[in-house]
Design an enzyme around this catalytic site. Structure first.
Site, short mmCIF file in Angstrom:
data_model
loop_
_atom_site.label_atom_id
_atom_site.label_comp_id
_atom_site.label_asym_id
_atom_site.label_seq_id
_atom_site.Cartn_x
_atom_site.Cartn_y
_atom_site.Cartn_z
N LYS A 91 -7.63 -71.64 36.75
CA LYS A 91 -7.70 -72.91 37.47
C LYS A 91 -7.89 -72.63 38.96
O LYS A 91 -7.27 -71.72 39.51
CB LYS A 91 -6.42 -73.69 37.21
CG LYS A 91 -6.39 -75.10 37.79
CD LYS A 91 -5.10 -75.78 37.36
CE LYS A 91 -4.96 -77.17 37.90
NZ LYS A 91 -3.69 -77.81 37.46
N SER A 172 -4.16 -82.15 35.42
CA SER A 172 -5.17 -81.73 36.38
C SER A 172 -5.93 -80.46 35.97
O SER A 172 -6.96 -80.13 36.56
CB SER A 172 -4.51 -81.48 37.74
OG SER A 172 -3.55 -80.45 37.67
N SER A 196 -0.02 -81.55 33.36
CA SER A 196 -1.33 -80.99 33.74
C SER A 196 -1.81 -79.83 32.90
O SER A 196 -2.97 -79.42 33.01
CB SER A 196 -1.31 -80.58 35.22
OG SER A 196 -1.30 -81.72 36.03
#
Length: 505
Positions: A91, A172, A196
């Protein structure tokens, strides 16, 4: 090119490969590491950048092939490390000291190059993993503006759901979820404050493991909440999640929360991969409707399956963590956010383009691309506070942790004599709406996230071709037990669906 009429999976040699299968191929000399990395990079170009234009990968590592070649030169007897030759995605809020910036999806950070690897990146490299790229995310881990769209960032654009390109990826860790579902890497690392990892794993049809806060170091990760943030593996199988987690754990002096894991951590969680992990387990669930009748029906089907496998299901009459505590956790996040971001900017050294939350807010105000779809209320809210110096901070932290832990999940497990709690992880992926923002119906991840306790989501089926996960969660440091139950569920009831990149559903 019409993605709906294109079979992107037909000629990809490594479709649905896991760590073990990949490494067996290396051992049997079926292919070289450079062959594998090249294939994944070509797939990223074919599926992510052109063709379906999934937009899950924000940056490709320009040194990926060079690293792969160096690993190919290592003689077989010296090839050590649980992830030797495994292509991994991170990420884009996790620091790497290489030619890839760490941006949090923000245009303000597009040229921000960290001074060192994050602690978990050091662990991955030491284990032989090849970081082939960084994944897109909801900008600033979805803590910038109220009307946000999950999977969108100013720097990376919108990530699309590989099952239906018109639907959302949740966030996210949107790019991590979509990329692994679409076979753009073997696994990815996501981060979670509240949902997330779990939500994008569920709607993208993969396994997501959110560890106990403190099991995996957060140093070198752009933060939101020091009391809730954690990183964890997002994979296509529970076994890969167990292997990856064992690599990630360890005490890091730069993250004091990891000190509590000293006698709790393991470097190998594969011993928990036993097919009878549900037998005799007392598992709690709530009959309260999720708000989606199709999800409720699917969940009921899976309750019957759990009973068939020997689990003892126990209906609980109250939610483990109250709405009041859940609401107060937002207040805590707002206070912690300012300190966390300002400390992160400081870690970038004198050449940091952005040096404070105040400067970030100013940058965004002057950037039409950043403010195109939604504003930055959360950044403005945290800037207006005293941060963790607020006179109510310590009291609020204590109240939330006691309410979610001792008087929350711990109390519920004790009252009903449970091994774990379960819930549907999320509703199915919704249509992406750039005007009105996200359209969540529900998420099951809140209780474990607020407590800082572990949870794992596994595909439990699909609704109209869109995957939905089932969530297992329990007390602190119970990762092994949860892996055991999730693995048994997955092996006896495999529901992983390979996405077909349809364009509208």
């Amino acid at each position: 090119m019409n993605a709906q009429n294109t079979d992107y999976n037909k000629d990809f040699k490594f479709l649905e490969y896991d760590i073990e299968k990949l490494q067996k191929g290396y051992q049997n000399k079926e292919y070289k590491i450079t062959d594998v990395v090249k294939s994944y990079l070509e797939r990223i170009e074919k599926v992510d950048k052109t063709g379906a234009k999934l937009n899950a990968v924000i940056t490709v590592n320009p040194d990926a092939m060079k690293i792969a070649d160096s690993l190919d030169q290592v003689p077989a007897p010296l090839r050590k490390g649980a992830l030797f030759g495994v292509p991994v995605l991170l990420k884009d809020n996790i620091d790497t000291k290489d030619k890839m910036p760490n941006t949090a999806g923000s245009l303000a950070m597009k040229d921000s190059f960290p001074l060192r690897d994050a602690f978990l990146v050091e662990k991955l490299r030491k284990a032989g993993a090849i970081i082939i790229g960084k994944t897109n995310l909801s900008e600033w881990a979805n803590f910038r503006g109220i009307m946000s769209v999950s999977g969108w960032s100013g720097n990376g654009g919108l990530t699309k759901n590989p099952y239906d390109l018109t639907r959302n990826t949740c966030g996210s860790s949107a790019g991590s979820g979509a990329a692994i579902s679409a076979n753009l890497g073997i696994f990815a690392i996501g981060t979670e404050t509240n949902g997330s990892i779990i939500c994008p794993s569920s709607v993208n049809g993969i396994v997501g493991l959110k560890p106990t806060v403190g099991l995996v170091s957060r140093s070198g990760i752009i933060p939101i909440s020091v009391s809730q943030d954690t990183a964890g593996p997002m994979t296509r199988t529970v076994k890969d999640a167990a292997i990856a987690l064992g690599v990630l754990t360890g005490v890091d002096e730069k993250d004091s929360h990891t000190l509590a894991s000293k006698n709790q951590t393991k470097t190998d969680y594969t011993s928990f991969l036993k097919p009878d992990g549900l037998k005799g387990k007392r598992i709690g669930y709530s009959k309260k409707s999720s708000g989606n009748v199709k999800v409720d029906a699917l969940f009921q089907e899976n309750l019957k399956f759990l009973e068939k496998e020997g689990a003892i299901l126990v209906e609980i009459s109250e939610e483990p963590v109250s709405n009041e505590i859940q609401g107060k956790s937002f207040e805590l996040m707002v206070l912690e956010y300012k300190d966390g971001l300002n400390q992160y900017f400081k870690s970038l050294g004198a050449n940091a383009k952005i040096k404070s939350v105040e400067e970030l807010i100013a940058f965004n105000k002057n950037s039409p691309e950043e403010m195109k779809y939604f504003k930055q209320e959360f950044l403005e809210m945290t800037q207006a506070t005293k941060g963790m110096q607020d006179e109510n901070y310590a009291k609020l932290l204590k109240e939330i942790q006691e309410g979610s832990r001792k008087n929350g999940i711990d109390a519920t497990l004790k009252k009903y004599q449970l091994h774990a709690l379960i819930a549907a992880s999320t509703s199915p992926a919704w249509k992406t709406d750039m005007v009105n923002g996200d359209n969540y119906i529900f998420e099951g991840s809140g209780a474990a996230a607020i407590a800082g306790y572990p949870s794992i989501t596994v595909p439990m089926g699909n609704i109209d071709g869109l995957p939905v996960g089932i969530l297992f969660y329990a007390e602190a440091w119970s990762e092994g037990k949860l892996i055991n139950m999730a693995y048994s569920f997955e092996q006896k009831n495999p529901q992983r669906l390979v996405p077909q990149f349809k364009n509208g559903n």
